[in-house]
Design an enzyme around this catalytic site. Structure first.
Site, PDB file in Angstrom:
ATOM      1  N   GLY A 137       0.812  -1.209   0.000  1.00 12.49           N
ATOM      2  CA  GLY A 137       0.000   0.000   0.000  1.00 12.49           C
ATOM      3  C   GLY A 137       0.844   1.257   0.000  1.00 12.49           C
ATOM      4  N   TYR A 148      -3.210   9.692   4.821  1.00 10.33           N
ATOM      5  CA  TYR A 148      -2.510   8.416   4.982  1.00 10.33           C
ATOM      6  C   TYR A 148      -2.802   7.845   6.378  1.00 10.33           C
ATOM      7  CZ  TYR A 148       1.643   5.622   6.196  1.00 10.33           C
ATOM      8  OH  TYR A 148       2.486   4.645   6.652  1.00 10.33           O
TER       9      TYR A 148
HETATM   10  C1  15L Z   1       5.627   6.231   8.035  1.00 10.22           C
HETATM   11  O1  15L Z   1       4.499   5.765   8.212  1.00 10.22           O
HETATM   12  C2  15L Z   1       6.277   6.214   6.711  1.00 10.22           C
HETATM   13  O2  15L Z   1       5.924   5.053   5.987  1.00 10.22           O
HETATM   14  C3  15L Z   1       7.772   6.328   6.784  1.00 10.22           C
HETATM   15  O3  15L Z   1       8.245   6.681   5.505  1.00 10.22           O
HETATM   16  C4  15L Z   1       8.256   7.334   7.825  1.00 10.22           C
HETATM   17  O4  15L Z   1       8.064   8.608   7.369  1.00 10.22           O
HETATM   18  C5  15L Z   1       7.573   7.076   9.159  1.00 10.22           C
HETATM   19  O5  15L Z   1       6.189   6.942   9.044  1.00 10.22           O
HETATM   20  C6  15L Z   1       7.872   8.161  10.205  1.00 10.22           C
HETATM   21  O6  15L Z   1       6.941   8.609  10.860  1.00 10.22           O
HETATM   22  O7  15L Z   1       9.034   8.476  10.412  1.00 10.22           O
END
Ligand code: 15L
Length: 268
Positions: A76, A139
């Site tokens: 995803g 997201y």
């Molecule tokens: C996430 O959910 C992302 O997939 C990842 O790329 C990071 O940015 C991470 O969170 C984060 O919060 O550091």
């Protein structure tokens, strides 16, 4: 300690960053590792098989799930962005996945949720896994949907799920925020192994973090999973401080747990 718990294990998102990190490590958990992604995850090894599938395509997802004993769902969209791809992959996609699990009798899923489900809590508070969701973007909202959907499939159909609210899983913490959110690749694997092997998982939410001294998250309600982190961001603390500027406390990215995600967008 690792237990080979499953005959055939499905790893979705196998071509992504965390998928690649898990691909070699999950060999220890199963006889056959089925790798799936929208794009080719590369040549299958002897213990692997590959299935190309778009999560938004219900038939393809059903074929991807057929014959597996458990699912590690890393597929995803994994960052904040426009709603259309998030809708397809993270909302429709996770629905397709659980419908396929139900139809094919799969009883355990490890779902890659995210710390962005609770990104609008402040960096000066410690939260437990039962605090209300406060997503920091579309997201995060889609991951909150996945958590709720998986709870419904547990309550109605008995499919157990661990919603792993992954912090920042990279080779090393990249900035000062990640000193609190870092999850090493080996700890990510330890956590998934614990979710796959704990005798009774139920529907559980657990923050995915290493044993970092500074933390915003309390996993006390997920002790039955048996996850014990072995790595810590503390090892990198001095180096991170040396190469990064002091935080600007008026910046929402510094005030809130979601970091820069809280001020990303809007996307048209
Ligand atoms: C996430 O959910 C992302 O997939 C990842 O790329 C990071 O940015 C991470 O969170 C984060 O919060 O550091």
């Amino acid at each position: 300690m690792n237990v080979k718990t499953h005959q055939r294990l499905l790893l979705t998102g196998a071509a992504g960053g965390l998928g690649q990190a898990l691909r070699t490590r999950l060999k220890a958990n199963c006889e056959i590792l089925r790798l799936s992604d929208r794009v080719d995850p590369g040549q299958a090894a002897a213990h692997e098989e590959c299935v190309i599938a778009d999560l938004a395509d219900a038939d393809a997802v059903n074929a991807m799930v057929q014959g597996v004993d458990a699912i590690v769902h890393m597929g995803g969209v994994s960052v904040e962005g426009a709603f259309a791809p998030i809708l397809q992959a993270n909302i429709l996609g996770v629905f397709n996945l659980y419908e396929a699990a139900r139809k094919n009798g799969v009883k355990r899923v490890v779902f890659a949720s995210s710390n962005h489900v609770t990104g609008f809590y402040r960096q000066c508070e410690t939260i437990t896994t039962d605090r209300p969701a406060r997503p920091d973007g579309l997201y995060g909202v889609s991951k909150a949907f996945g958590e709720d959907l998986s709870r419904f499939y547990f309550d109605r159909y008995g499919i157990e799920t661990a919603c792993v609210r992954i912090g920042s899983s990279f080779a090393e913490p990249r900035d000062r925020r990640m000193l609190a959110t870092w999850l090493s690749f080996d700890d990510l694997h330890r956590l998934i192994s614990a979710c796959l092997s704990t005798p009774v998982l139920g529907h559980t939410i657990i923050f995915g973090m290493s044993d970092n001294s500074a933390t915003w998250w309390d996993n006390a309600q997920a002790r039955h999973v048996g996850y014990v982190a072995k790595d810590s961001s503390d090892t990198f603390r001095e180096a991170v401080f040396a190469r990064t500027a002091a935080p600007d406390l008026s910046d929402p990215a510094v005030q809130f747990q979601g970091g820069a995600f809280v001020r990303t967008g809007p996307f048209e």
